[in-house]
Write a protein that holds these residues in place. Sequence first.
Motif, PDB file in Angstrom:
ATOM      1  N   HIS A 191       3.875  -2.189   8.887  1.00 51.49           N
ATOM      2  CA  HIS A 191       4.441  -1.595   7.801  1.00 51.49           C
ATOM      3  C   HIS A 191       5.326  -2.465   6.646  1.00 51.49           C
ATOM      4  CE1 HIS A 191       2.955   2.376   9.171  1.00 51.49           C
ATOM      5  NE2 HIS A 191       3.404   2.048  10.048  1.00 51.49           N
ATOM      6  N   LEU A 210       1.265  -1.123  -0.305  1.00 54.46           N
ATOM      7  CA  LEU A 210      -0.032   0.167   0.102  1.00 54.46           C
ATOM      8  C   LEU A 210       1.009   1.419  -0.093  1.00 54.46           C
ATOM      9  CD1 LEU A 210      -2.341  -1.345   2.523  1.00 54.46           C
ATOM     10  CD2 LEU A 210      -2.863  -1.679   0.251  1.00 54.46           C
ATOM     11  N   ARG A 211       1.651   1.826  -0.921  1.00 56.09           N
ATOM     12  CA  ARG A 211       2.220   3.078  -1.129  1.00 56.09           C
ATOM     13  C   ARG A 211       3.107   3.106  -2.685  1.00 56.09           C
ATOM     14  NH1 ARG A 211       6.082  -1.936  -0.471  1.00 56.09           N
ATOM     15  NH2 ARG A 211       6.957  -2.159  -2.204  1.00 56.09           N
ATOM     16  N   THR A 249       3.577  -0.605   3.434  1.00 56.58           N
ATOM     17  CA  THR A 249       3.821   0.526   3.334  1.00 56.58           C
ATOM     18  C   THR A 249       5.279   1.183   3.520  1.00 56.58           C
ATOM     19  OG1 THR A 249       2.965   0.408   6.091  1.00 56.58           O
ATOM     20  CG2 THR A 249       1.549   1.296   4.168  1.00 56.58           C
ATOM     21  N   ALA A 286      -4.330   3.336   5.654  1.00 57.28           N
ATOM     22  CA  ALA A 286      -2.893   3.632   4.374  1.00 57.28           C
ATOM     23  C   ALA A 286      -3.649   3.590   2.978  1.00 57.28           C
ATOM     24  CB  ALA A 286      -2.237   2.005   4.692  1.00 57.28           C
ATOM     25  N   GLU A 313      -4.263   7.721   2.237  1.00 57.49           N
ATOM     26  CA  GLU A 313      -2.788   8.513   2.129  1.00 57.49           C
ATOM     27  C   GLU A 313      -2.228   7.871   1.057  1.00 57.49           C
ATOM     28  OE1 GLU A 313       1.312   8.542   4.381  1.00 57.49           O
ATOM     29  OE2 GLU A 313      -0.659   8.035   5.779  1.00 57.49           O
ATOM     30  N   LEU A 314      -2.555   6.284   0.728  1.00 55.92           N
ATOM     31  CA  LEU A 314      -2.294   5.826  -1.239  1.00 55.92           C
ATOM     32  C   LEU A 314      -3.326   6.882  -2.180  1.00 55.92           C
ATOM     33  CD1 LEU A 314      -0.812   4.156  -3.051  1.00 55.92           C
ATOM     34  CD2 LEU A 314      -2.465   2.722  -2.547  1.00 55.92           C
ATOM     35  N   THR A 337       0.305   4.940  11.159  1.00 59.96           N
ATOM     36  CA  THR A 337      -0.214   4.119   9.989  1.00 59.96           C
ATOM     37  C   THR A 337       0.113   5.375   8.841  1.00 59.96           C
ATOM     38  OG1 THR A 337      -2.257   5.612   9.842  1.00 59.96           O
ATOM     39  CG2 THR A 337      -2.501   3.221  11.501  1.00 59.96           C
ATOM     40  N   GLY A 338      -0.003   3.969   7.609  1.00 63.16           N
ATOM     41  CA  GLY A 338       0.159   5.062   6.038  1.00 63.16           C
ATOM     42  C   GLY A 338       1.355   5.117   6.158  1.00 63.16           C
ATOM     43  N   ARG A 339       1.698   5.255   4.948  1.00 59.59           N
ATOM     44  CA  ARG A 339       2.730   5.564   4.391  1.00 59.59           C
ATOM     45  C   ARG A 339       3.650   7.081   5.001  1.00 59.59           C
ATOM     46  NH1 ARG A 339       8.074   4.111   1.494  1.00 59.59           N
ATOM     47  NH2 ARG A 339       8.959   5.427   0.609  1.00 59.59           N
TER      48      ARG A 339
END
Length: 461
Positions: A236, A7-8, A241, A52, A55-56, A199-201
């Motif tokens: 991650h 997820l990036r 991510t 995630a 953010e993606l 969370t997320g990138r």
Amino acid sequence: MWFRRDLRATDNTALYQALQSSPQVHCVFVLDSNILQQLPADDRRLAFIHSALAELDTSLRQHGGSLRVLHGDPATVIPQLARELNCQQVFCNRDYEPYARQRDAQVAASLTAEGRSLHCCKDQVIFECDEILTGQGKPYTMFTPYMKAWRKRFSALLAEPVPAPLQGAIATVPAAQQLPPLADIGFAGASLEGLKVATGRSGALDLLQDFGRRLKHYRSCRDFPAIKGVSYLSAHLRFGTLSVREAVTLALADGSDGAECWLNELIWREFYQQLLWHFPQVAETSFKEVYRDLAFPGEDAWFAAWCEGRTGYPIVDAAMRQLNHSGYMHNRLRMIVASFLVKDLLIDWRRGEAYFAAKLLDFDLAANNGGWQWAASTGCDAQPYFRIFNPVTQSEKFDPEGKFIRRYVPELAMLDNKAIHAPWLAKSLPAGFRLGQDYPEPIVDHAQQRELALALFGRTP
């Protein structure tokens, strides 16, 4: 481009290949109904994934496109979407778990039948499948020889990130196919509350930068749960991510003893991935055939006490409470509680593995299965069955001041640094503290259970 556990938008092999191959790419993530129907409505992993994905999508929008999010069975949804959009190629990054392999084979067959194609890329590991084999062309079943072969073959070029992929055209999607609220897919209770991991990138990169400042101390600090010694990057790496290439690049750039130690942990991750690829049966049964029919005599009440953190062994209870509260457990503690469940409580390792699978934010089938079989002595490990962790000595060694225990078992906070590891052995306890009422007495005797475990495992030929 079919996103899964990657997820990036940057350093993503499949996305890069897709953009290199076509003038326009449609980006999609499928909320897999086959997986979701097995999860509780408050599963925190859905909250992590949702964050995630948001953010993606933002990242893709910054480059003129957006993320399509669909809900259903990917074996049906992906071919149908390719048909609707008249896409000739579907790109994704390879997944090595049994379900994923079956799912991808179904998708590939459906696409091929319509004159389309599925392109699976290597992305979540440095070396995959058959890339590292013994001199006899067989998969490695021992870590140390695998690690040496991995390092021998490794080239610094392989650790360099894939060129930034967002140089082609990414399609936008209609509002009806954008990321839905969690409530709309039946997960209104999923929350990030209690999570200790960003969370997320952006969260992945922040943690990577923070760990980079501590990496040189990793070897000396990683076994102590009360201090900030580990990377906290496992979730991650699990959801992609962060790419494994970015992790390896950090280790190589640092070059310290701590970095070398961490690189070995990344190699362990790949060792378990290739093991699951070559021996998918380990997802259901012991790697060592001799233990596949082992009858574990442990009691259900003991398992319940282990799950709830009320075994009477403070380090075990603190670790399980950490897991239940946050969805995370320190790696040293995972080994301690796994050994305790199998070797002290004499309970089938698969029950513990399943509990971890339900609770861990960073749950990864290969790593979870490999770790549990390592602790249970049923996996591909050089150490024999008589490796049994003593929970008291482990506690004294890795939480010497009881700081971690006091954080998660506050009813023991008043005990001194010696008594807190084994209250039942203390010559005296604080006034007002009643063992058996304020905190349970041990549900089993470690010395006795150790002998029973040796007899259980040792009676096999």
